[in-house]
Design a protein around this motif. Sequence first.
Motif, PDB file in Angstrom:
ATOM      1  N   VAL A 149      -6.718  22.081  41.897  1.00 12.25           N
ATOM      2  CA  VAL A 149      -7.332  22.758  41.128  1.00 12.25           C
ATOM      3  C   VAL A 149      -7.955  22.275  39.807  1.00 12.25           C
ATOM      4  O   VAL A 149      -9.083  22.624  39.406  1.00 12.25           O
ATOM      5  CB  VAL A 149      -6.660  24.014  40.962  1.00 12.25           C
ATOM      6  N   LEU A 150      -6.940  21.730  38.952  1.00 17.26           N
ATOM      7  CA  LEU A 150      -7.553  20.982  37.881  1.00 17.26           C
ATOM      8  C   LEU A 150      -8.676  19.864  37.949  1.00 17.26           C
ATOM      9  O   LEU A 150      -9.491  19.950  37.089  1.00 17.26           O
ATOM     10  CB  LEU A 150      -6.279  20.158  37.238  1.00 17.26           C
ATOM     11  N   TYR A 174      -6.246  31.104  41.205  1.00 18.36           N
ATOM     12  CA  TYR A 174      -6.833  29.925  42.433  1.00 18.36           C
ATOM     13  C   TYR A 174      -5.801  29.587  43.460  1.00 18.36           C
ATOM     14  O   TYR A 174      -5.857  28.379  43.923  1.00 18.36           O
ATOM     15  CB  TYR A 174      -7.312  28.645  41.497  1.00 18.36           C
ATOM     16  N   GLY A 175      -4.899  30.405  43.313  1.00 15.91           N
ATOM     17  CA  GLY A 175      -3.884  30.326  44.701  1.00 15.91           C
ATOM     18  C   GLY A 175      -2.758  29.245  44.446  1.00 15.91           C
ATOM     19  O   GLY A 175      -2.098  28.751  45.333  1.00 15.91           O
ATOM     20  N   VAL A 176      -2.396  28.887  43.241  1.00 13.54           N
ATOM     21  CA  VAL A 176      -1.535  27.518  42.865  1.00 13.54           C
ATOM     22  C   VAL A 176      -0.106  28.063  43.170  1.00 13.54           C
ATOM     23  O   VAL A 176       0.506  27.592  44.086  1.00 13.54           O
ATOM     24  CB  VAL A 176      -1.711  27.188  41.670  1.00 13.54           C
ATOM     25  N   PHE A 177       0.363  29.077  42.497  1.00 11.67           N
ATOM     26  CA  PHE A 177       1.734  29.592  42.507  1.00 11.67           C
ATOM     27  C   PHE A 177       1.859  30.794  43.558  1.00 11.67           C
ATOM     28  O   PHE A 177       0.988  31.950  43.227  1.00 11.67           O
ATOM     29  CB  PHE A 177       2.465  29.924  41.263  1.00 11.67           C
ATOM     30  N   PRO A 178       2.540  31.021  44.448  1.00  9.98           N
ATOM     31  CA  PRO A 178       2.423  32.209  45.193  1.00  9.98           C
ATOM     32  C   PRO A 178       3.435  33.223  44.469  1.00  9.98           C
ATOM     33  O   PRO A 178       4.419  32.813  43.894  1.00  9.98           O
ATOM     34  CB  PRO A 178       3.330  31.816  46.752  1.00  9.98           C
ATOM     35  N   ARG A 187      -5.031  23.321  32.568  1.00 10.45           N
ATOM     36  CA  ARG A 187      -6.194  23.821  32.900  1.00 10.45           C
ATOM     37  C   ARG A 187      -6.576  24.998  32.254  1.00 10.45           C
ATOM     38  O   ARG A 187      -7.755  25.355  31.859  1.00 10.45           O
ATOM     39  CB  ARG A 187      -6.121  23.993  34.382  1.00 10.45           C
ATOM     40  N   HIS A 188      -5.449  25.990  31.954  1.00 12.66           N
ATOM     41  CA  HIS A 188      -5.666  27.268  31.147  1.00 12.66           C
ATOM     42  C   HIS A 188      -6.334  26.917  29.834  1.00 12.66           C
ATOM     43  O   HIS A 188      -7.123  27.489  29.505  1.00 12.66           O
ATOM     44  CB  HIS A 188      -4.343  27.764  31.169  1.00 12.66           C
ATOM     45  N   GLU A 247      -0.212  35.959  36.548  1.00  9.45           N
ATOM     46  CA  GLU A 247      -1.434  35.930  36.890  1.00  9.45           C
ATOM     47  C   GLU A 247      -2.018  34.558  36.653  1.00  9.45           C
ATOM     48  O   GLU A 247      -2.965  34.078  37.281  1.00  9.45           O
ATOM     49  CB  GLU A 247      -2.102  37.287  36.442  1.00  9.45           C
ATOM     50  N   ILE A 248      -1.770  33.860  35.424  1.00  9.41           N
ATOM     51  CA  ILE A 248      -2.115  32.635  35.287  1.00  9.41           C
ATOM     52  C   ILE A 248      -1.787  31.585  36.241  1.00  9.41           C
ATOM     53  O   ILE A 248      -2.630  30.869  36.568  1.00  9.41           O
ATOM     54  CB  ILE A 248      -2.062  32.088  33.698  1.00  9.41           C
TER      55      ILE A 248
END
Length: 500
Positions: A138-139, A455-459, A398-399, A450-451
């Motif tokens: 994602v990054l 993009y679906g990184v952490f479930p 990324r944030h 939520e952060i």
Amino acid sequence: MNENTNLHPNPLVQYLNKPSRDFTKADIIRYIEDNNISMVNFRYVGGDGRLKTLNFVINGIQHLDTILSAGERVDGSSLFRHIEAGASDLYVIPRYRTAFLNPFSETPTLDILCSYYTKEGTPLESAPEYILEKSHRVLKERTGYSFEAMGELEYYLIRPRSELFHPDDQRGYHESTPFCKGAALRRLAMLYIAQAGGYIKYGHSEVGNFTVGDWEYEQNEIEFMPVALEDAADQLVVAKWILRNLAHRHNMNLTFAPKITVGKAGSGMHVHTRLMKNGRNMMIEDGRLSDAAKKAIAGYLDLAPSLTAFGNLNPTSYFRLVPHQEAPTNICWGDRNRSVLVRVPLGWLGKANMAKDVNPLEPDTEYDFSQKQTVEFRAPDGSADVYMLLAGLVVAARHGLEMEGALALAAKSYVDVNIFHEEHKEKVKSLKQLPLSCWDSAIQLEAQAEIYKQYGVFPQSVIDGFTRRLKSFNDQSLRQEIGDNKEAILGLVDQYFHCG
């Protein structure tokens, strides 16, 4: 010949004459055949952060080909708390680039790290190594940057007290033998780690050394080189496994516990990071820290309260995060400043040729050392879930790169003084504080979840698992209750001695 393969400490790299990232199944089979390897070990990380093991005796080429191609089944519910027993079967599939010769097995054995897959043959969304991979992907997609990291692995060796060559209490930094008695084990560990694929920068003794009763405690550190994100995680978990095995074989105990006792240096696991693009270090621009670096720092600072949920995983972690012990307490950053959370260490950015200055016979050559600049996150310790922590740092970077006001946040949070000195207490009041307990850390993770999920990184299941685990300690007021009670703290250390 591939460059430097003949000098590489990993026997597979030397023999196959290629870097480990290019290893194929055929390469692994050829090495096993040609070197009379009798066994293969699958290694994979469980929910407790430790390497697990599945042993195979090689019965023939067809059998070897099958296990390397198909992997094997494991019980996911026994490895991870968030996986239900009713649907717990997982596959473990070997990652060929991670293969290394087991340094401890009397029978010639090859070890390979594995990834988790589901019954559908897809990566397990909650697997530590896959969350790390997703964060990196994602990054790259969102920013164009790749991420490199390295860890500083601090640990204590514990052995019976000797009457010979006692170092000064809390004065062990870079001590030499015979005052440093763990040097031989540290050097052997470094050799084994390098042979297993780890890229080591250096090793040395650390500040912490003291005696409790009949036992000596000596702190050491092994620091790594910045490598691709996924490799950085692998080399840390393998290094911890190697250090523990060596200590056991030498009849010593070894701990990565964050805190040992009152007033003594705790063991951190600082993480150095850098953003890369086209092989260039993007943390530096025109000889100064770049805006990209400052935005990443802002991301680290903004998510710092919840990053502790991955990097500080038991109650003793928060006994380490106290003033005057070179551990951070407040959310700020600075240059060469060991009282801050995020430190920008020396980066060889000056124009002076220091090597020529001390070696006048050398030619006056200019070198570009910009690749060496990193940014260090100083909160984590040896209890950390290495994969989740590094994934969290990538999410934070990324944030920071994407959020509005990142440069302003960085400017506001910059500190150029020792914030633990009394004369700077007003500055401390203006800074946010890191969590004071596992419970506080869980609350912060819930607030910033939520952060991480973006993009679906952490479930969500992983976020829930960490918050449940952290809250289960019920340590909201533990620091106040125990205070400076050494016996009570030693009891906690014993309880969480083999963390991470």
